[in-house]
Design a protein around this motif. Structure first.
Motif, mmCIF file in Angstrom:
data_model
loop_
_atom_site.group_PDB
_atom_site.id
_atom_site.type_symbol
_atom_site.label_atom_id
_atom_site.label_comp_id
_atom_site.label_asym_id
_atom_site.label_seq_id
_atom_site.Cartn_x
_atom_site.Cartn_y
_atom_site.Cartn_z
ATOM 1 N N TYR A 163 41.908 34.994 22.574
ATOM 2 C CA TYR A 163 40.827 35.732 23.225
ATOM 3 C C TYR A 163 39.690 35.937 22.221
ATOM 4 N N TYR A 195 37.380 35.925 40.200
ATOM 5 C CA TYR A 195 36.683 37.098 39.679
ATOM 6 C C TYR A 195 35.912 37.775 40.817
ATOM 7 N N ARG A 223 25.075 37.453 35.928
ATOM 8 C CA ARG A 223 24.677 37.678 34.529
ATOM 9 C C ARG A 223 23.276 38.249 34.435
ATOM 10 N N LYS A 226 23.302 41.964 35.381
ATOM 11 C CA LYS A 226 24.063 42.891 34.522
ATOM 12 C C LYS A 226 23.675 42.835 33.054
ATOM 13 N N LEU A 227 23.344 41.636 32.591
ATOM 14 C CA LEU A 227 23.155 41.456 31.149
ATOM 15 C C LEU A 227 21.685 41.229 30.820
ATOM 16 N N SER A 238 28.285 40.807 24.714
ATOM 17 C CA SER A 238 29.268 41.863 24.435
ATOM 18 C C SER A 238 29.323 42.108 22.934
ATOM 19 N N ASN A 242 37.226 43.411 24.331
ATOM 20 C CA ASN A 242 38.005 44.334 25.159
ATOM 21 C C ASN A 242 39.353 44.559 24.481
ATOM 22 N N GLY A 275 33.709 48.316 27.979
ATOM 23 C CA GLY A 275 32.512 48.858 28.639
ATOM 24 C C GLY A 275 32.814 50.185 29.324
ATOM 25 N N TRP A 276 33.988 50.269 29.930
ATOM 26 C CA TRP A 276 34.390 51.519 30.612
ATOM 27 C C TRP A 276 34.603 52.635 29.587
ATOM 28 N N ASN A 296 22.886 48.708 32.097
ATOM 29 C CA ASN A 296 23.767 48.132 33.129
ATOM 30 C C ASN A 296 25.117 47.681 32.598
ATOM 31 N N GLN A 297 25.297 47.664 31.281
ATOM 32 C CA GLN A 297 26.551 47.144 30.710
ATOM 33 C C GLN A 297 26.717 47.800 29.336
ATOM 34 N N ALA A 298 27.641 48.756 29.272
ATOM 35 C CA ALA A 298 27.783 49.564 28.056
ATOM 36 C C ALA A 298 28.333 48.776 26.867
HETATM 37 N N1 EPU Z 1 32.713 48.646 32.947
HETATM 38 C C1 EPU Z 1 32.274 49.932 33.030
HETATM 39 N N2 EPU Z 1 31.044 50.251 32.509
HETATM 40 C C2 EPU Z 1 30.252 49.327 31.924
HETATM 41 C C3 EPU Z 1 30.703 47.988 31.824
HETATM 42 C C4 EPU Z 1 31.944 47.674 32.338
HETATM 43 O O1 EPU Z 1 32.945 50.799 33.556
HETATM 44 O O2 EPU Z 1 29.159 49.699 31.488
HETATM 45 C C5 EPU Z 1 34.046 48.296 33.497
HETATM 46 C C6 EPU Z 1 34.075 48.084 34.987
HETATM 47 O O3 EPU Z 1 35.297 48.574 35.435
HETATM 48 C C7 EPU Z 1 34.073 46.597 35.159
HETATM 49 C C8 EPU Z 1 34.861 46.164 33.947
HETATM 50 O O4 EPU Z 1 34.496 47.091 32.929
HETATM 51 O O5 EPU Z 1 34.702 46.206 36.328
HETATM 52 C C9 EPU Z 1 34.573 44.768 33.483
HETATM 53 O O6 EPU Z 1 33.195 44.616 33.256
HETATM 54 P P1 EPU Z 1 32.512 43.174 33.267
HETATM 55 O O7 EPU Z 1 32.937 42.407 34.457
HETATM 56 O O8 EPU Z 1 31.053 43.336 33.043
HETATM 57 O O9 EPU Z 1 33.172 42.411 32.051
HETATM 58 P P2 EPU Z 1 33.490 42.881 30.567
HETATM 59 O O10 EPU Z 1 34.946 43.011 30.407
HETATM 60 O O11 EPU Z 1 32.656 44.047 30.201
HETATM 61 C C10 EPU Z 1 33.820 40.445 29.703
HETATM 62 C C11 EPU Z 1 33.293 39.571 28.613
HETATM 63 C C12 EPU Z 1 31.916 39.050 28.951
HETATM 64 C C13 EPU Z 1 31.999 38.261 30.247
HETATM 65 C C14 EPU Z 1 32.554 39.186 31.343
HETATM 66 C C15 EPU Z 1 32.801 38.455 32.638
HETATM 67 C C16 EPU Z 1 34.346 40.379 26.604
HETATM 68 C C17 EPU Z 1 34.166 41.082 25.318
HETATM 69 N N3 EPU Z 1 33.272 40.289 27.366
HETATM 70 O O12 EPU Z 1 32.974 41.586 29.763
HETATM 71 O O13 EPU Z 1 31.517 38.164 27.929
HETATM 72 O O14 EPU Z 1 30.745 37.757 30.635
HETATM 73 O O15 EPU Z 1 33.831 39.722 30.920
HETATM 74 O O16 EPU Z 1 33.904 37.624 32.534
HETATM 75 O O17 EPU Z 1 35.442 39.893 26.876
HETATM 76 C C18 EPU Z 1 30.376 38.061 25.846
HETATM 77 O O18 EPU Z 1 31.453 37.752 25.332
HETATM 78 O O19 EPU Z 1 29.312 38.178 25.157
HETATM 79 C C19 EPU Z 1 30.319 38.358 27.277
HETATM 80 C C20 EPU Z 1 29.204 38.766 27.864
#
Ligand code: EPU
Length: 338
Positions: A163, A195, A223, A226-227, A238, A242, A275-276, A296-298
């Motif tokens: 990962y 997804y 994207r 959100k990004l 990111s 995670n 992010g959560w 939009n994305q913590a």
């Molecule tokens: N969430 C929140 N608040 C936030 C952001 C996220 O509560 O501000 C929670 C929500 O429950 C949401 C969950 O986190 O359902 C997942 O959020 P999101 O789908 O945005 O994905 P992520 O886990 O935050 C990962 C990757 C991203 C990739 C997305 C989609 C990592 C570190 N990041 O983000 O990759 O685009 O999934 O698959 O694994 C990157 O690596 O630069 C990147 C953007």
């Protein structure tokens, strides 16, 4: 190939941090790279390879030589009934490569649309998004060893993908420069629309039988809502990975915070979205002078213009401390802090 001194890296990192490299040089072929590595003024310096600069946070001037990878070219190296093996120069822009595969109706990386960065950086951290990881379509790569200038081949096993991980971030860190990557792409497409956000977006687009083009369009839409676009607001996607935690720890967490989202990783481990965790600590949308946490994305730290790398690093440390304090979980940066 011209070695330039005191060269600003502002345009070469998507955070837009204004630092300088003691020396800076571009290379466009493997031969040029090998030639550079033989130059005494390059040999004696610390080296940093920059592709798209989309996964790096500079906190100070770089007192060595920055080698900017501009190796281009895409070619079919093999084809069978089901697959096309495409070899791409590591300096190709990732999303342009994705567009090329779409134009040629080859499936496999449509979910990885719009990821900033270069083809060569993609295997280093096994880029992933929306249920697909680079390793799923990776065939092999070629890399030049910095100390000898020799070309080596790495297959899926020897890259040791995990990962957001590979051998190049661990055992072989700083030892190789990826020069080409070969992908095994599908003529018959196997879509991955598991997804949730992809399904919802395809429904909104009123697509009944999606193609790779539709999936790519859905991913681009998600994207871009959100990004932040690095061309408009400095960021490196990111900032943290995670965290994966033991199931027992997750169960205790769930008892205290029943809303905590999670994804199973194995029978004994669970992934919790960073992010959560960050949002729960009150950081989402925080603006500190010229930088902050995206609204939009913590998980994404942003530079609104003129921030220092050191300020963003401090923000990252403060976030790590507050998440650890509240949840007992330690976050780890995904971005390379230099
Ligand atoms: N969430 C929140 N608040 C936030 C952001 C996220 O509560 O501000 C929670 C929500 O429950 C949401 C969950 O986190 O359902 C997942 O959020 P999101 O789908 O945005 O994905 P992520 O886990 O935050 C990962 C990757 C991203 C990739 C997305 C989609 C990592 C570190 N990041 O983000 O990759 O685009 O999934 O698959 O694994 C990157 O690596 O630069 C990147 C953007």
């Amino acid at each position: 190939m011209k070695l330039e001194s005191d060269y600003s890296l502002k345009a070469y990192n998507t955070f837009g941090i204004d630092v300088k490299a003691k020396l800076f040089v571009r290379f466009g072929t493997v031969q040029e790279l090998q030639q550079l590595l033989r130059m005494p003024e390059v040999q004696q310096e610390e080296k940093l390879i920059l592709g798209g600069g989309s996964n790096v946070l500079f906190t100070k001037d770089f007192e060595g030589v920055v080698l900017r990878n501009e190796i281009k070219g895409i070619e079919v190296v093999r084809e069978d009934e089901q697959h096309v093996y495409l070899k791409a120069g590591s300096g190709e822009v990732w999303h342009e490569f994705v567009l090329y595969t779409l134009q040629h109706n080859l499936g496999g990386i449509e979910n990885l649309s719009l990821i900033p960065g270069s083809v060569g950086a993609a295997p280093l951290q096994n880029i992933g998004a929306y249920g697909v990881e680079l390793k799923d379509v990776f065939h092999e790569l070629e890399a030049v060893e910095l100390s000898t200038g020799k070309i080596h081949q790495f297959d899926n096993n020897t890259c040791q993908f995990g990962y957001r991980e590979s051998i190049f971030k661990n055992k072989l860190k700083g030892q190789y420069i990826v020069t080409a990557v070969t992908f095994k792409l599908h003529k018959q497409h196997k879509l991955n629309t598991s997804y949730g956000a992809i399904q919802t977006t395809l429904q909104e687009m009123q697509v009944q039988q999606p193609t790779i083009h539709d999936v790519s369009a859905a991913v681009c839409h998600i994207r871009s809502t959100k990004l932040p676009n690095p061309k408009e607001i400095g960021n490196a996607g990111s900032f943290f990975k995670n965290p994966e935690i033991p199931l027992a720890q997750f169960e205790r967490l769930k008892a205290q915070f029943p809303d905590v989202p999670s994804y199973p990783v194995s029978a004994t481990t669970v992934k919790v979205p960073a992010g959560w965790l960050i949002e729960q600590c009150g950081w989402k949308g925080k603006v500190l002078d010229k930088y902050g946490v995206h609204k939009n994305q913590a998980l994404v730290l942003v530079n609104y213009g003129g921030a220092k790398g050191e300020q963003l690093r401090q923000l990252a440390y403060d976030i790590i401390a507050s998440v650890e304090d509240k949840f007992g979980i330690k976050l780890h940066p995904e971005v390379n802090i230099i």
